[in-house]
Scaffold this motif. Structure first.
Motif, PDB file in Angstrom:
ATOM      1  N   ASP A  13      18.972 -17.145  36.576  1.00 59.27           N
ATOM      2  CA  ASP A  13      18.841 -18.561  36.100  1.00 59.27           C
ATOM      3  C   ASP A  13      18.624 -18.376  34.628  1.00 59.27           C
ATOM      4  O   ASP A  13      17.942 -17.665  34.091  1.00 59.27           O
ATOM      5  CB  ASP A  13      17.318 -19.162  36.809  1.00 59.27           C
ATOM      6  CG  ASP A  13      17.031 -20.557  36.621  1.00 59.27           C
ATOM      7  OD1 ASP A  13      17.091 -21.008  35.418  1.00 59.27           O
ATOM      8  OD2 ASP A  13      16.648 -21.153  37.289  1.00 59.27           O
ATOM      9  N   ILE A  14      19.273 -19.283  33.872  1.00 60.92           N
ATOM     10  CA  ILE A  14      19.183 -19.275  32.229  1.00 60.92           C
ATOM     11  C   ILE A  14      18.083 -19.581  31.931  1.00 60.92           C
ATOM     12  O   ILE A  14      17.745 -19.421  30.648  1.00 60.92           O
ATOM     13  CB  ILE A  14      20.532 -20.107  31.868  1.00 60.92           C
ATOM     14  CG1 ILE A  14      20.419 -21.528  31.917  1.00 60.92           C
ATOM     15  CG2 ILE A  14      21.967 -19.230  32.196  1.00 60.92           C
ATOM     16  CD1 ILE A  14      21.457 -22.111  31.167  1.00 60.92           C
ATOM     17  N   GLY A  15      17.054 -20.386  32.962  1.00 60.89           N
ATOM     18  CA  GLY A  15      15.823 -20.607  32.487  1.00 60.89           C
ATOM     19  C   GLY A  15      14.860 -19.731  32.373  1.00 60.89           C
ATOM     20  O   GLY A  15      13.804 -19.681  31.789  1.00 60.89           O
ATOM     21  N   LEU A  16      15.052 -18.510  33.175  1.00 58.66           N
ATOM     22  CA  LEU A  16      14.376 -17.543  33.567  1.00 58.66           C
ATOM     23  C   LEU A  16      15.093 -16.255  33.222  1.00 58.66           C
ATOM     24  O   LEU A  16      15.421 -15.482  34.300  1.00 58.66           O
ATOM     25  CB  LEU A  16      13.848 -17.510  35.066  1.00 58.66           C
ATOM     26  CG  LEU A  16      12.963 -18.990  35.216  1.00 58.66           C
ATOM     27  CD1 LEU A  16      12.886 -18.892  36.712  1.00 58.66           C
ATOM     28  CD2 LEU A  16      11.524 -18.941  34.610  1.00 58.66           C
ATOM     29  N   PRO A  17      15.340 -15.996  31.994  1.00 65.12           N
ATOM     30  CA  PRO A  17      16.407 -14.859  31.612  1.00 65.12           C
ATOM     31  C   PRO A  17      15.826 -13.455  31.714  1.00 65.12           C
ATOM     32  O   PRO A  17      16.685 -12.539  31.765  1.00 65.12           O
ATOM     33  CB  PRO A  17      16.734 -15.098  30.443  1.00 65.12           C
ATOM     34  CG  PRO A  17      15.646 -15.859  29.644  1.00 65.12           C
ATOM     35  CD  PRO A  17      14.772 -16.488  30.728  1.00 65.12           C
ATOM     36  N   ASN A  18      14.506 -13.283  32.290  1.00 66.42           N
ATOM     37  CA  ASN A  18      14.282 -11.815  32.157  1.00 66.42           C
ATOM     38  C   ASN A  18      14.441 -11.145  33.531  1.00 66.42           C
ATOM     39  O   ASN A  18      14.176  -9.946  33.606  1.00 66.42           O
ATOM     40  CB  ASN A  18      12.626 -11.716  31.952  1.00 66.42           C
ATOM     41  CG  ASN A  18      12.366 -12.188  30.383  1.00 66.42           C
ATOM     42  OD1 ASN A  18      13.318 -11.678  29.621  1.00 66.42           O
ATOM     43  ND2 ASN A  18      11.334 -12.813  30.026  1.00 66.42           N
ATOM     44  N   PHE A  19      14.777 -11.691  34.441  1.00 68.01           N
ATOM     45  CA  PHE A  19      14.790 -11.017  35.970  1.00 68.01           C
ATOM     46  C   PHE A  19      15.987 -11.906  36.674  1.00 68.01           C
ATOM     47  O   PHE A  19      16.052 -13.103  36.535  1.00 68.01           O
ATOM     48  CB  PHE A  19      13.766 -10.769  36.622  1.00 68.01           C
ATOM     49  CG  PHE A  19      12.772 -12.093  36.919  1.00 68.01           C
ATOM     50  CD1 PHE A  19      13.048 -12.886  37.828  1.00 68.01           C
ATOM     51  CD2 PHE A  19      12.013 -12.597  35.859  1.00 68.01           C
ATOM     52  CE1 PHE A  19      12.668 -13.995  38.164  1.00 68.01           C
ATOM     53  CE2 PHE A  19      11.352 -13.716  36.397  1.00 68.01           C
ATOM     54  CZ  PHE A  19      11.538 -14.423  37.124  1.00 68.01           C
ATOM     55  N   PRO A  20      16.744 -11.135  37.551  1.00 71.00           N
ATOM     56  CA  PRO A  20      17.606 -11.997  38.496  1.00 71.00           C
ATOM     57  C   PRO A  20      16.745 -12.868  39.538  1.00 71.00           C
ATOM     58  O   PRO A  20      15.510 -12.320  39.895  1.00 71.00           O
ATOM     59  CB  PRO A  20      18.293 -10.803  39.371  1.00 71.00           C
ATOM     60  CG  PRO A  20      17.514  -9.594  38.854  1.00 71.00           C
ATOM     61  CD  PRO A  20      16.784  -9.657  37.787  1.00 71.00           C
ATOM     62  N   VAL A  21      17.154 -13.615  39.780  1.00 71.03           N
ATOM     63  CA  VAL A  21      16.329 -14.671  40.742  1.00 71.03           C
ATOM     64  C   VAL A  21      16.793 -14.394  42.095  1.00 71.03           C
ATOM     65  O   VAL A  21      16.232 -14.908  43.127  1.00 71.03           O
ATOM     66  CB  VAL A  21      16.649 -16.362  40.462  1.00 71.03           C
ATOM     67  CG1 VAL A  21      15.886 -16.514  39.222  1.00 71.03           C
ATOM     68  CG2 VAL A  21      18.201 -16.679  40.279  1.00 71.03           C
ATOM     69  N   CYS A  22      18.004 -13.876  42.271  1.00 68.35           N
ATOM     70  CA  CYS A  22      18.501 -13.554  43.715  1.00 68.35           C
ATOM     71  C   CYS A  22      19.302 -12.581  43.854  1.00 68.35           C
ATOM     72  O   CYS A  22      20.176 -12.014  42.763  1.00 68.35           O
ATOM     73  CB  CYS A  22      19.308 -14.819  44.360  1.00 68.35           C
ATOM     74  SG  CYS A  22      19.721 -14.574  45.826  1.00 68.35           S
TER      75      CYS A  22
END
Length: 133
Positions: free
Chosen positions: A89-98
């Motif tokens: 998620d480009i709003g949560l760039p520190n880890f994969p979301v899925c």
């Protein structure tokens, strides 16, 4: 052709994937040797006022093979040499979301993966991606 701008991502080694989103004026690249994923927003008209501002940086596994940005979901999808597919998620760039390898089995999963790679019908993927929201 006239060169408009040069961008140095800072990665060492080759860039493997490039995805340009005309809808959101963004582009994404992946670095093969270090697994970094970079996102840029394009401002201007690709003439003298063209500016590419870095908006996203994430670290993924080594050896990404391709990258796709899904505008409707605001997600960057990266496929790796090992067969792994991750969503960021480009709003949560520190880890994969899925991690697609952990999605429940679906009878048409291979068909959709092939169509997705070909850039077709991302709307049909929404039911598979719902666990990535």
């Amino acid at each position: 052709p006239k060169k408009v701008m040069t961008i140095d991502t800072g990665s060492r080694g080759p860039l493997r994937g490039l995805c340009v989103s005309h809808e959101s004026n963004q582009f994404f690249v992946t670095s093969y040797n270090d697994g970094k994923i970079y996102g840029y927003e394009i401002n201007g008209t690709l003439k003298n006022d063209f500016i590419a501002q870095k908006i996203f940086t994430a670290a993924g596994p080594l050896y990404p093979r391709s990258v796709v940005f899904v505008d409707a979901l605001n997600k960057v999808v990266v496929a790796y040499e090992s067969g792994l597919i991750l969503f960021f998620d480009i709003g949560l760039p520190n880890f994969p979301v899925c991690d697609l390898t952990r999605l429940p089995p679906h009878p048409h999963r291979d068909h959709y993966q092939n169509r997705f790679r070909a850039g077709e019908g991302h709307a049909k993927w929404t039911h598979l991606l719902s666990s990535c929201a």
